[in-house]
Design a protein around this motif. Structure first.
Motif, PDB file in Angstrom:
ATOM      1  N   TYR A  77       0.835  -1.196   0.000  1.00  0.00           N
ATOM      2  CA  TYR A  77       0.000   0.000   0.000  1.00  0.00           C
ATOM      3  C   TYR A  77       0.871   1.247   0.000  1.00  0.00           C
ATOM      4  O   TYR A  77       1.998   1.225   0.479  1.00  0.00           O
ATOM      5  CB  TYR A  77      -0.926   0.015   1.220  1.00  0.00           C
ATOM      6  CG  TYR A  77      -2.016  -1.018   1.115  1.00  0.00           C
ATOM      7  CD1 TYR A  77      -3.126  -0.787   0.325  1.00  0.00           C
ATOM      8  CD2 TYR A  77      -1.916  -2.231   1.778  1.00  0.00           C
ATOM      9  CE1 TYR A  77      -4.124  -1.745   0.198  1.00  0.00           C
ATOM     10  CE2 TYR A  77      -2.907  -3.193   1.658  1.00  0.00           C
ATOM     11  CZ  TYR A  77      -4.006  -2.934   0.869  1.00  0.00           C
ATOM     12  OH  TYR A  77      -4.983  -3.878   0.731  1.00  0.00           O
ATOM     13  N   TYR A  78       0.328   2.320  -0.524  1.00  0.00           N
ATOM     14  CA  TYR A  78       0.970   3.622  -0.529  1.00  0.00           C
ATOM     15  C   TYR A  78       0.359   4.463   0.586  1.00  0.00           C
ATOM     16  O   TYR A  78      -0.820   4.273   0.931  1.00  0.00           O
ATOM     17  CB  TYR A  78       0.748   4.308  -1.878  1.00  0.00           C
ATOM     18  CG  TYR A  78       1.293   3.506  -3.030  1.00  0.00           C
ATOM     19  CD1 TYR A  78       2.636   3.552  -3.360  1.00  0.00           C
ATOM     20  CD2 TYR A  78       0.453   2.681  -3.771  1.00  0.00           C
ATOM     21  CE1 TYR A  78       3.140   2.793  -4.403  1.00  0.00           C
ATOM     22  CE2 TYR A  78       0.952   1.920  -4.821  1.00  0.00           C
ATOM     23  CZ  TYR A  78       2.293   1.985  -5.129  1.00  0.00           C
ATOM     24  OH  TYR A  78       2.790   1.228  -6.157  1.00  0.00           O
ATOM     25  N   PRO A  79       1.092   5.410   1.146  1.00  0.00           N
ATOM     26  CA  PRO A  79       0.516   6.255   2.208  1.00  0.00           C
ATOM     27  C   PRO A  79      -0.786   6.939   1.763  1.00  0.00           C
ATOM     28  O   PRO A  79      -1.720   7.076   2.550  1.00  0.00           O
ATOM     29  CB  PRO A  79       1.615   7.281   2.484  1.00  0.00           C
ATOM     30  CG  PRO A  79       2.878   6.623   2.048  1.00  0.00           C
ATOM     31  CD  PRO A  79       2.501   5.725   0.893  1.00  0.00           C
ATOM     32  N   GLU A  80      -0.867   7.313   0.501  1.00  0.00           N
ATOM     33  CA  GLU A  80      -2.050   8.000  -0.012  1.00  0.00           C
ATOM     34  C   GLU A  80      -3.295   7.113  -0.032  1.00  0.00           C
ATOM     35  O   GLU A  80      -4.421   7.617  -0.097  1.00  0.00           O
ATOM     36  CB  GLU A  80      -1.798   8.518  -1.439  1.00  0.00           C
ATOM     37  CG  GLU A  80      -0.671   9.516  -1.545  1.00  0.00           C
ATOM     38  CD  GLU A  80       0.692   8.874  -1.845  1.00  0.00           C
ATOM     39  OE1 GLU A  80       1.560   9.580  -2.377  1.00  0.00           O
ATOM     40  OE2 GLU A  80       0.894   7.675  -1.546  1.00  0.00           O
ATOM     41  N   ASP A  81      -3.108   5.794   0.001  1.00  0.00           N
ATOM     42  CA  ASP A  81      -4.254   4.889  -0.017  1.00  0.00           C
ATOM     43  C   ASP A  81      -5.207   5.152   1.146  1.00  0.00           C
ATOM     44  O   ASP A  81      -6.406   4.914   1.037  1.00  0.00           O
ATOM     45  CB  ASP A  81      -3.795   3.426   0.018  1.00  0.00           C
ATOM     46  CG  ASP A  81      -3.237   2.955  -1.310  1.00  0.00           C
ATOM     47  OD1 ASP A  81      -3.723   3.399  -2.362  1.00  0.00           O
ATOM     48  OD2 ASP A  81      -2.308   2.129  -1.282  1.00  0.00           O
ATOM     49  N   ARG A  82      -4.683   5.663   2.259  1.00  0.00           N
ATOM     50  CA  ARG A  82      -5.535   5.961   3.415  1.00  0.00           C
ATOM     51  C   ARG A  82      -6.617   6.980   3.075  1.00  0.00           C
ATOM     52  O   ARG A  82      -7.663   7.006   3.715  1.00  0.00           O
ATOM     53  CB  ARG A  82      -4.689   6.477   4.586  1.00  0.00           C
ATOM     54  CG  ARG A  82      -3.970   5.360   5.293  1.00  0.00           C
ATOM     55  CD  ARG A  82      -3.173   5.875   6.480  1.00  0.00           C
ATOM     56  NE  ARG A  82      -1.780   5.550   6.160  1.00  0.00           N
ATOM     57  CZ  ARG A  82      -0.774   6.395   6.172  1.00  0.00           C
ATOM     58  NH1 ARG A  82      -0.923   7.619   6.536  1.00  0.00           N
ATOM     59  NH2 ARG A  82       0.425   6.008   5.838  1.00  0.00           N
ATOM     60  N   ASP A  83      -6.356   7.823   2.093  1.00  0.00           N
ATOM     61  CA  ASP A  83      -7.331   8.845   1.702  1.00  0.00           C
ATOM     62  C   ASP A  83      -8.479   8.280   0.874  1.00  0.00           C
ATOM     63  O   ASP A  83      -9.480   8.974   0.667  1.00  0.00           O
ATOM     64  CB  ASP A  83      -6.645   9.949   0.889  1.00  0.00           C
ATOM     65  CG  ASP A  83      -5.592  10.684   1.682  1.00  0.00           C
ATOM     66  OD1 ASP A  83      -5.704  10.750   2.930  1.00  0.00           O
ATOM     67  OD2 ASP A  83      -4.643  11.201   1.059  1.00  0.00           O
ATOM     68  N   TYR A  84      -8.340   7.061   0.381  1.00  0.00           N
ATOM     69  CA  TYR A  84      -9.312   6.516  -0.564  1.00  0.00           C
ATOM     70  C   TYR A  84      -9.962   5.201  -0.141  1.00  0.00           C
ATOM     71  O   TYR A  84     -11.152   5.012  -0.333  1.00  0.00           O
ATOM     72  CB  TYR A  84      -8.641   6.282  -1.927  1.00  0.00           C
ATOM     73  CG  TYR A  84      -8.041   7.502  -2.545  1.00  0.00           C
ATOM     74  CD1 TYR A  84      -8.837   8.470  -3.141  1.00  0.00           C
ATOM     75  CD2 TYR A  84      -6.658   7.692  -2.556  1.00  0.00           C
ATOM     76  CE1 TYR A  84      -8.284   9.598  -3.733  1.00  0.00           C
ATOM     77  CE2 TYR A  84      -6.095   8.813  -3.150  1.00  0.00           C
ATOM     78  CZ  TYR A  84      -6.906   9.761  -3.729  1.00  0.00           C
ATOM     79  OH  TYR A  84      -6.362  10.870  -4.308  1.00  0.00           O
ATOM     80  N   LEU A  85      -9.175   4.275   0.354  1.00  0.00           N
ATOM     81  CA  LEU A  85      -9.660   2.905   0.538  1.00  0.00           C
ATOM     82  C   LEU A  85     -10.512   2.745   1.792  1.00  0.00           C
ATOM     83  O   LEU A  85     -10.235   3.340   2.833  1.00  0.00           O
ATOM     84  CB  LEU A  85      -8.489   1.937   0.598  1.00  0.00           C
ATOM     85  CG  LEU A  85      -7.687   1.802  -0.700  1.00  0.00           C
ATOM     86  CD1 LEU A  85      -6.457   0.930  -0.478  1.00  0.00           C
ATOM     87  CD2 LEU A  85      -8.557   1.232  -1.810  1.00  0.00           C
ATOM     88  N   LEU A  86     -11.532   1.905   1.686  1.00  0.00           N
ATOM     89  CA  LEU A  86     -12.412   1.608   2.816  1.00  0.00           C
ATOM     90  C   LEU A  86     -11.852   0.510   3.708  1.00  0.00           C
ATOM     91  O   LEU A  86     -12.222   0.417   4.878  1.00  0.00           O
ATOM     92  CB  LEU A  86     -13.795   1.194   2.304  1.00  0.00           C
ATOM     93  CG  LEU A  86     -14.583   2.298   1.611  1.00  0.00           C
ATOM     94  CD1 LEU A  86     -15.851   1.729   0.993  1.00  0.00           C
ATOM     95  CD2 LEU A  86     -14.898   3.422   2.594  1.00  0.00           C
ATOM     96  N   GLU A  87     -11.001  -0.323   3.163  1.00  0.00           N
ATOM     97  CA  GLU A  87     -10.378  -1.407   3.922  1.00  0.00           C
ATOM     98  C   GLU A  87      -9.041  -1.733   3.278  1.00  0.00           C
ATOM     99  O   GLU A  87      -8.772  -1.334   2.146  1.00  0.00           O
ATOM    100  CB  GLU A  87     -11.275  -2.643   3.966  1.00  0.00           C
ATOM    101  CG  GLU A  87     -11.618  -3.179   2.588  1.00  0.00           C
ATOM    102  CD  GLU A  87     -12.659  -4.279   2.622  1.00  0.00           C
ATOM    103  OE1 GLU A  87     -12.439  -5.288   1.924  1.00  0.00           O
ATOM    104  OE2 GLU A  87     -13.660  -4.133   3.332  1.00  0.00           O
TER     105      GLU A  87
END
Length: 104
Positions: A77-87
């Motif tokens: 995962y990329y740090p930016e994934d926290r802004d988008y992914l639900l899980e």
């Protein structure tokens, strides 16, 4: 050749932004690793969420290790994934390609 498949889910409202992020950040990251042969990002919109799958083809486990680290089936995962992914699904799937036609 090994096919690596990852799945993620975003809110539908963030799907276009996440698709752009994957195109700008994830695809170049995959392609920068020697042994990566192919990257595709697939999208399916449902009512409230959007599913994304990345399908990548690799020469070997060694080339996947250069991308994802020693735990071959652990999702990256990329740090930016926290802004988008639900899980955050912890694992990806690997399949050995036994037959194919076309380019990849």
């Amino acid at each position: 050749m090994i096919c690596r498949i990852w799945h993620g889910i975003t809110p539908r409202s963030k799907a276009n932004a996440y698709a752009g992020f994957l195109e700008r950040r994830a695809i170049p990251d995959y392609r920068s690793v020697p042994g990566n042969r192919f990257v595709a990002v697939l999208r399916r919109d449902d009512a409230e969420v959007t599913h994304f799958m990345t399908v990548t083809h690799w020469d070997s486990e060694e080339s996947i290790r250069a991308f994802a680290g020693d735990e071959l089936l652990k999702a990256k995962y990329y740090p930016e994934d926290r802004d988008y992914l639900l899980e955050f699904e912890p694992l990806v799937q690997h399949f050995v390609m036994v037959a194919a036609e076309g380019t990849s």
